[in-house]
Design an enzyme around this catalytic site. Sequence first.
Site, PDB file in Angstrom:
ATOM      1  CG  ASP A  38      -2.012  -0.996   1.123  1.00 37.12           C
ATOM      2  OD1 ASP A  38      -2.119  -1.642   0.044  1.00 37.12           O
ATOM      3  OD2 ASP A  38      -2.753  -1.171   2.104  1.00 37.12           O
ATOM      4  CE1 TYR A  41      -2.576   1.770  -6.858  1.00 36.50           C
ATOM      5  CE2 TYR A  41      -3.320   3.224  -5.081  1.00 36.50           C
ATOM      6  CZ  TYR A  41      -3.503   2.683  -6.347  1.00 36.50           C
ATOM      7  OH  TYR A  41      -4.580   3.048  -7.098  1.00 36.50           O
ATOM      8  CG  ASP A  42      -1.101   5.062  -0.305  1.00 31.52           C
ATOM      9  OD1 ASP A  42      -1.980   4.833  -1.171  1.00 31.52           O
ATOM     10  OD2 ASP A  42      -1.227   4.754   0.896  1.00 31.52           O
ATOM     11  CG  LEU A  88     -32.513 -12.845 -15.064  1.00 27.82           C
ATOM     12  CD1 LEU A  88     -31.374 -13.186 -14.118  1.00 27.82           C
ATOM     13  CD2 LEU A  88     -32.305 -13.537 -16.409  1.00 27.82           C
ATOM     14  CE  LYS A 125     -31.370 -12.689  -9.825  1.00 31.15           C
ATOM     15  NZ  LYS A 125     -31.520 -11.659  -8.819  1.00 31.15           N
ATOM     16  CB  CYS A 435     -53.360   5.671  18.579  1.00 40.64           C
ATOM     17  SG  CYS A 435     -53.303   7.441  18.893  1.00 40.64           S
TER      18      CYS A 435
HETATM   19  S1  IVH Z   1     -28.177 -11.180 -16.383  1.00 41.70           S
HETATM   20  C1  IVH Z   1     -30.093 -11.398 -19.249  1.00 41.70           C
HETATM   21  N1  IVH Z   1     -26.388 -12.042 -14.675  1.00 41.70           N
HETATM   22  O1  IVH Z   1     -30.320 -10.002 -11.468  1.00 41.70           O
HETATM   23  C2  IVH Z   1     -30.674 -10.543 -18.368  1.00 41.70           C
HETATM   24  N2  IVH Z   1     -28.113 -10.627 -13.851  1.00 41.70           N
HETATM   25  O2  IVH Z   1     -33.312 -10.309 -12.341  1.00 41.70           O
HETATM   26  C3  IVH Z   1     -30.479 -10.038 -17.115  1.00 41.70           C
HETATM   27  N3  IVH Z   1     -27.950 -10.151 -11.459  1.00 41.70           N
HETATM   28  O3  IVH Z   1     -31.207  -6.846 -12.589  1.00 41.70           O
HETATM   29  C4  IVH Z   1     -29.394  -9.948 -16.254  1.00 41.70           C
HETATM   30  N4  IVH Z   1     -26.123 -11.313 -11.064  1.00 41.70           N
HETATM   31  O4  IVH Z   1     -29.212  -7.023 -11.076  1.00 41.70           O
HETATM   32  C5  IVH Z   1     -27.500 -11.301 -14.846  1.00 41.70           C
HETATM   33  N5  IVH Z   1     -24.728 -12.896 -13.280  1.00 41.70           N
HETATM   34  C6  IVH Z   1     -25.823 -12.148 -13.459  1.00 41.70           C
HETATM   35  C7  IVH Z   1     -26.420 -11.450 -12.387  1.00 41.70           C
HETATM   36  C8  IVH Z   1     -27.586 -10.704 -12.630  1.00 41.70           C
HETATM   37  C9  IVH Z   1     -27.053 -10.533 -10.540  1.00 41.70           C
HETATM   38  C10 IVH Z   1     -29.139  -9.314 -11.194  1.00 41.70           C
HETATM   39  C11 IVH Z   1     -29.209  -8.059 -12.003  1.00 41.70           C
HETATM   40  C12 IVH Z   1     -30.548  -8.055 -12.686  1.00 41.70           C
HETATM   41  C13 IVH Z   1     -31.286  -9.116 -11.953  1.00 41.70           C
HETATM   42  C14 IVH Z   1     -32.175  -9.856 -12.932  1.00 41.70           C
END
Ligand code: IVH
Length: 679
Positions: A38, A41-42, A88, A125, A435
């Site tokens: 660090d 880098y700084d 999705l 996700k 209330c």
């Molecule tokens: S793909 C293809 N990939 O999930 C269409 N979404 O319900 C859509 N998200 O709004 C998104 N990880 O915020 C995709 N690996 C991933 C994801 C992802 C999180 C979230 C994203 C989106 C929501 C879709």
Amino acid sequence: MSGAAPAGDERARAQELRAELRRHNERYYVLDDPEIGDDAYDALLDELRALEAAHPELVTADSPTCVVGAEPVGVLEKVRHPEPMLSLANARSAEELRAWVQRMRNHLAREGIDEPIFRYVCEPKIDGLAMSLIYRDGVFERGATRGNGEVGEDVTHNLRTIASIPQRIDAAPGVVEVRGEVYMSLADFAALNERRAQAGESTFMNPRNSAAGTIRQLDPRLTAERPLSFWAYGVGAVEGLELGAQWEVLAWLRERGFPVNPDIVRLDSEDAVVERCLDWQARRGGLAFEIDGVVVKVDDAELQRRLGVVGRDPRWAIAWKFPPTTTVTKLLEVRWSTGKFGDLHPYAVLEPVVVGGVTVGQATLHNEEDLARKDVRVGDDVIILRAGDVIPQVVSPAPHAVEREGRAAPPIPPAQCPDCGTPTIKPAGSVFTKCPNLECDGRRRQLLKHFVSRGAMDIDGLGEKQVAVLMEHLGVREAADLYALTAEQLAELEGLGEVSAARLVASIAASRERPFARVLFAIGIEGVGEVTGRNLAQRMRTIDALLAADTDAIAQTPGIGPIVGALICRQLAEPGMRGRIERLRAAGLRFAEEGPAPGAGPLAGRTFVLTGTLPGLTREQAGERIMAAGGRVTSSVSKKTDYVVAGDSAGSKLEKAERLGVPVLDEAALLELLGDGAA
Ligand code: IVH
């Protein structure tokens, strides 16, 4: 303060330093393999800063130092995405995942593709916020939140503070829109909350909320103090470049220095996908960040294209959602909050506990009946459930807690309102202790919060917190007072600049355009929900007709029976309610219905029930469209219902429709009925 013109070697040195720093950023943030410490880098960063301070003409927009000197923005500008940001569909079990694959096969068979070979890319996700980052000729130009999918907010200034997002990328001619998720890691979240608690500031509920609050900051210097991270997972609009399968897109992003999750895999069979999802589900608690599922995407670009989009969801991808998370902790106290009709709602104060990676200190206990039914007592170990992003709830005492000696007495509602101290009452037939004080501040605050909320007047920029501030500092007591606020008054409030104040006045003024049905719902009349608000507006046509109506006339409105009819009639006769309505009328709100009268329009005489989440319309929008076409919307399914419109996560209403043989429509079929099937 501009010094002498930079000598050639100073210019060269600045360039060199920028390149060095960018390389170290990548090693640190992306490869997780720093080459220098660090301090070193700084030292490089300080040298570059000194050079740029002496020669401002050397500063480039993408300089690693630019975060530090960045200025706050006045408001978050709205921006239209070059391509819509989709959502999705969900799968909650192996069966639902297999059903998705079958739907894709059926769809492709209709397209003449008989034996498609699917390969799947499985990605965590991330539970953060979707972002769109636009690069023009390799330079990061603009970043925006998802917003409603079509229009988001410009948060470029804040995205520039995230060191793992490259400011410049190689071999990317034309325009590339990179999509990904901004999030806060669990460790950063815990450290941030710790700091805030020590400074006496309120703490964030979970990493997602804290990332959301951070990315919408106006001042990037504040953002820079709260560490955000980023995972890239795809591209949106692309010009001047050919990108293929999802797997190749990810490789392309990785090569350009974007952080791409190393756990992402490509698999050949449904079985392998299910196994992988279950594996992630089991490992979920051990990750450095929160995930709420697994995104499964068809790899092949041509198949993706053929599969296309249905509503807002691509057919070629699905989110495997994890089941809700439960845990056990101690119930420390039962407290009560006052609702908009004076109704007291119990909630639990808990010994803080981590559920699915989030610290929970409070949970809802819904209402008195529910509290009695669950039979939880102060001091019990209780089971807490946190499902997705919904408010955590107390499910029951833990099995062993019930056997405990010396359990406390069952909690009872307070004898005095916790907000204003007025002795409480328990009206016959009500599940709530109340209330009775119409002037109660807690109650007024809830009424106002309801008035400004999404389904009601939908006033952008006002929520629970802002409402409390307006009440405390500007003497706002009821909804009509909002329309008298001036930009000067608002600008005096702490944390609100002139620009935001003007914007708030404008969004309050814009709410005057909401239709009569919404106004009726927003006023806060017990028994008048969104649906009854619409039906009353459609049937009564004007507020004067409604105020003149007797119980019978009100009770004949669809969805309102004699009991609710009497309740509504009684409230409308109260001088307090009349005054509230007259003041709103004087403020210029709509108090007459403009759509067709019942009996006119293409859906005249048809009754609809809406259930579940529709892909492209909110329930309010769908209801408004149906009413505008002369149809009626009711809240429960019966033999008299003509159609049930069902979206995602539709529950008992859908089952009932199927049992009674009521036709069920999806959004596309509804749009077709409304005459825009092409949409
Ligand atoms: S793909 C293809 N990939 O999930 C269409 N979404 O319900 C859509 N998200 O709004 C998104 N990880 O915020 C995709 N690996 C991933 C994801 C992802 C999180 C979230 C994203 C989106 C929501 C879709």
